[in-house]
Scaffold this motif. Structure first.
Motif, mmCIF file in Angstrom:
data_model
loop_
_atom_site.group_PDB
_atom_site.id
_atom_site.type_symbol
_atom_site.label_atom_id
_atom_site.label_comp_id
_atom_site.label_asym_id
_atom_site.label_seq_id
_atom_site.Cartn_x
_atom_site.Cartn_y
_atom_site.Cartn_z
ATOM 1 N N SER B 360 49.745 -24.132 -61.193
ATOM 2 C CA SER B 360 49.496 -24.199 -62.462
ATOM 3 C C SER B 360 48.249 -24.835 -62.502
ATOM 4 N N TYR B 361 47.505 -25.316 -61.575
ATOM 5 C CA TYR B 361 46.419 -26.164 -61.766
ATOM 6 C C TYR B 361 45.122 -25.260 -62.458
ATOM 7 N N SER B 362 44.339 -26.245 -62.788
ATOM 8 C CA SER B 362 43.229 -25.521 -63.647
ATOM 9 C C SER B 362 42.280 -24.788 -62.396
ATOM 10 N N ASN B 364 39.142 -24.970 -62.041
ATOM 11 C CA ASN B 364 38.210 -26.056 -61.517
ATOM 12 C C ASN B 364 38.820 -27.022 -60.538
ATOM 13 N N PHE B 365 40.207 -27.287 -60.663
ATOM 14 C CA PHE B 365 40.728 -28.102 -59.766
ATOM 15 C C PHE B 365 41.177 -27.331 -58.382
ATOM 16 N N LEU B 368 38.065 -26.954 -56.536
ATOM 17 C CA LEU B 368 38.016 -28.306 -55.694
ATOM 18 C C LEU B 368 38.653 -28.350 -54.440
ATOM 19 N N ILE B 369 39.836 -28.106 -54.854
ATOM 20 C CA ILE B 369 40.828 -28.361 -53.389
ATOM 21 C C ILE B 369 40.296 -27.187 -52.402
#
Lengths: 198, 627
Positions: B360-362, B364-365, B368-369
């Protein structure tokens, strides 16, 4: 599952003292009478590869932490925090060193290391307990960059849910590291502890 | 913990041990007299610890030239009445297997344990083979520990079993057992006779056809007897058994840990049968477990071996049970397991929970990952292989040889990392020592040039006989022996080129150059790979040589302890013309590109000065020796 269960995923780069740190926690858990097991992956660690350990205190048979189940992530390097992030959930304590170690790649011109500030802000946006630590600065303050792992060890001990006492961590440290460096390592543990606790 | 406590620890003491350390304690408790290995991950630490402790423990220990020799050292020690221990990674067992197969026929007098460390997910190997097949191939008993305590205990038990029936016993671990740490309660140390005597009996120890048939009959009789024991062994047990449960799971080794934890955490109505002694297969025990079930999951890494045994039991007794395992792909056929894989597999059938694999990350995140750079293993700063690879590539350029004109036959060692850009110097790889045999085939099959790369330890391991083949059969290619004075990839063990042995005693150094010359090879040159001009020139000659050309690239590994630390290089930014030769052709971890310029990390630099030699503009200079 016992109340004392605690899963901690520790990650970083070969040479940072990750395995030693994990063994210190594991032995301390054993000395406190808790069950503990641990997994380590270090096949290529001498050659600047990623290193990770998974430490499970409590009644577990498996030394691998299921996804989203770590109580804490302790990372010695910013992007290694992200590499292990699937072990975390929203309430996982994420304690990490902000000093980057740039991977070398075949063509160094193409290497693309994300800004550390971006990593911090993204982690804070997605997780409730994020503790960036200026680990290298603190270790240098102690007087030896090699005490970085003890700084980070102190930082994780400061987590309210950490099931072991600081005293047993310190005595396990003394049992595992050269007595010449005990005083220095003690200072490092305290500095790391204060960085999270204060 | 101080490793000496593996010897001094008393019965009842608890220690937090690595699986490989637990294996050593087991060997000590069992009273092993002779141990031999060739290093290979995930079993390497057993040898490292034994090398350190052998004298204290009263054990003779050696790093043999290869696993087959180690097997022979152990087999003959056991034939002489001593307890012997040999251990290796899974692919090492392939090397040892020829002699191993005969030990099943000859048998042993003292106990002999063969520990094979499998590497599911190939963390540091060329394959994920399942060495449990060796138990069936040789018809020998196999024990499969799930954790460090069991590994220690099975070592002791394995020696007793081996001695009781006069047969070698296999212990199979996986990376997650060998590299697991856990609490181990120690047992007492058995005193053993340390000097053996071989009582001659050719009908038992010389498997010529006249004898081997009766040896085979004897083996089959013994295995029948051992099967009665595997049926009752305490580590073949049913955990969390309830009479009314209709679902079961059968598991072994590290896979057992995952199914056990999930059944407990999720409170599933599943009985589990754990198999610690899995061949000869405890058929009656399995039948008793199965007979009142309607569903069974088989949870094992890597191949569906138990699964096929279980299907045979079900067929034999005509049971109405559905089997879920690898064959129907409830669980994957490849790679190591983990708790999430097992849970997903169970849930496919039982549908007891929601598994949400999307995070459920954003956005953007997630981006990034996705963007984080890999940390691939690389040749260390100061690694002598870098100079050698650079030299080969420059020699090719000078001779106008294109990439496609030269095949690089690689081997097992740090130099396999030559695979990566900018060297791209690994095109084909089979096994330890294969690079020279591969050179023979390629040079006959094609008009391409061939360069083989093989390390010093690998050359001793299995590079000599293919070299004899190459010279005798008049092949035409370049062999590079990368003699870095150590067995580097596995953590720095000694090899026969060193002046000391596995117990730290002085030992005669075996000369690679003399061995090569003895084959009659008429192009044998030893070079210092840090001398780039010489390296380039010698490779040019070697490429143009008709016949086998052997280059011994000799320079110590930077990881050897006690080597003098050299002063680091100086970077003079004003002279840098941004040609990036240092970055793009050397690919040294100490040199990187930051903020649009070349940066040299002084903490990482080992002062090998290769970059100094490649910089035409004097931007990189040797460090101050006085500093």
């Amino acid at each position: 599952m016992s109340k004392n269960s605690y899963n901690i995923y520790i990650s970083g780069v070969g040479g940072q003292g990750i395995i030693k740190t994990s063994v210190i926690i594991g032995e301390a858990a054993m000395n406190e009478g808790l069950n503990v097991c641990m997994s380590e992956i270090h096949g290529m660690s001498q050659r600047e590869g990623s290193v990770s350990t998974e430490l499970r205190i409590g009644d577990f048979n498996s030394s691998i932490i299921p996804n989203n189940s770590a109580d804490a992530l302790l990372s010695f390097e910013p992007i290694e925090t992200l590499r292990g992030i699937k072990k975390a959930n929203k309430d996982t304590k994420i304690v990490f060193n902000t000093h980057p170690i740039h991977p070398s790649s075949g063509n160094s011109l193409e290497m693309n290391y994300p800004p550390v500030e971006l990593i911090i802000s993204n982690l804070k946006e997605n997780f409730n307990y994020v503790y960036p630590i200026e680990g290298n600065d603190l270790a240098n303050k102690v007087g030896n960059i090699l005490s970085l792992n003890m700084v980070l060890l102190g930082a994780i001990v400061a987590d309210d849910n950490f099931p072991l006492s600081k005293e047993s961590i310190v005595s396990s440290m003394k049992n595992n590291l050269n007595s010449k460096f005990h005083e220095l390592n003690l200072k490092a543990i305290e500095l790391g502890f204060d960085a999270v606790k204060l | 913990m101080n490793l000496k406590q593996l010897v001094t620890g008393k019965k009842g003491d608890k220690q937090f041990l690595l699986g490989n350390e637990a294996a050593v304690r087991g060997a000590i408790e069992a009273g092993v007299s002779i141990a031999a290995t060739y290093p290979g991950t995930p079993s390497s630490e057993i040898g490292d610890v034994l090398s350190y402790l052998a004298k204290d423990a009263g054990i003779y220990f050696e790093f043999s030239t290869n696993e087959k020799v180690a097997m022979e050292v152990a087999a003959t020690a056991a034939a002489s009445g001593l307890r012997s221990f040999t251990f290796m990674k899974h692919v090492g067992m392939n090397v040892a297997s020829d002699s191993f197969m005969s030990t099943a026929y000859t048998g042993v007098r003292g106990g002999m344990v063969v520990l094979i460390a499998d590497d599911p997910s190939a963390f540091s190997s060329q394959n994920e083979q399942d060495s449990r097949h060796y138990a069936r191939l040789a018809n020998l008993p196999i024990l499969e520990p799930s954790n460090c305590q069991e590994l220690k205990d099975m070592m002791v038990y394995g020696f007793d079993l081996s001695e009781q029936f006069g047969l070698p016993v296999i212990i199979r671990t996986t990376t997650r057992v060998s590299h697991m740490r856990g609490i181990v309660e120690l047992g007492s140390i058995k005193e053993q006779n340390r000097k053996g005597h071989f009582d001659k009996d050719p009908s038992s120890f010389v498997p010529v056809p006249a004898f081997s048939l009766s040896m085979h009959e004897r083996l089959c009789d013994k295995i029948k007897e051992i099967n009665k024991i595997s049926e009752k062994y305490r580590l073949n047990y049913i955990s969390s058994s309830k009479d009314n449960f209709k679902i079961g799971a059968i598991s072994s080794s590290s896979a057992f840990n995952y199914i056990y934890d999930i059944v407990n955490q999720d409170n599933l109505d599943i009985n589990i049968l754990k198999l610690g002694f899995s061949y000869p297969f405890p058929e009656s025990k399995v039948y008793e477990f199965l007979k009142d079930l309607d569903t069974v999951f088989i949870v094992e890494e890597v191949d569906p071996i138990i699964e096929k045994e279980v299907l045979a039991v079900i067929g034999k007794y005509n049971l109405a049970i559905t089997v879920f395992g690898k064959l129907d792909e409830t669980f994957p056929l490849v790679h190591e397991f983990n708790p999430d894989i097992i849970k997903k597999g169970l849930n496919k059938i039982l549908k007891y929970t929601e598994i949400n694999e999307k995070n459920s990350y954003s956005q953007n995140f997630n981006d990034l990952i996705e963007s984080i750079p890999n940390r691939s293993p690389v040749l260390c700063p100061g690694c002598p292989h870098r100079g050698m690879f650079y030299g080969v590539k420059r020699a090719m350029a000078k001779l106008k040889l294109k990439e496609d004109d030269v095949i690089f036959a690689s081997d097992i060692g740090c130099y396999t990392l030559g695979l990566n850009p900018p060297y791209k110097a690994a095109d084909y790889l089979l096994s330890m020592g294969s690079s020279i045999g591969d050179g023979c085939g390629f040079s006959k099959a094609t008009d391409q040039k061939v360069v083989s790369f093989i390390g010093d330890s690998t050359f001793f391991h299995s590079g000599i006989s293919p070299l004899v083949n190459a010279v005798h059969n008049k092949h035409n290619f370049v062999v590079t022996v990368l003699d870095n004075r150590i067995t580097a990839m596995t953590g720095g063990q000694p090899n026969p080129g060193m002046s000391f042995d596995g117990m730290g005693n002085p030992a005669p150094e075996i000369s690679i150059e003399k061995i090569v010359k003895a084959t009659g090879c008429n192009f044998v040159k030893t070079i210092n790979p840090m001398d780039l001009n010489e390296t380039i020139e010698i490779y040019k000659e070697a490429f143009e040589h008709d016949g086998v050309a052997v280059i011994i690239s000799k320079h110590p590994c930077v990881l050897i302890k006690g080597l003098e630390k050299k002063s680091t290089v100086e970077f003079n930014e004003n002279n840098c013309k941004k040609c990036y030769v240092c970055l793009n052709r050397l690919s040294c971890p100490a040199i990187s590109y930051k903020n649009n310029k070349v940066t040299i990390d002084k903490d990482a630099c080992n002062g090998c000065n290769l970059c100094v030699k490649t910089c035409k503009f004097g931007a990189i200079t040797e460090g101050n020796k006085e500093a």
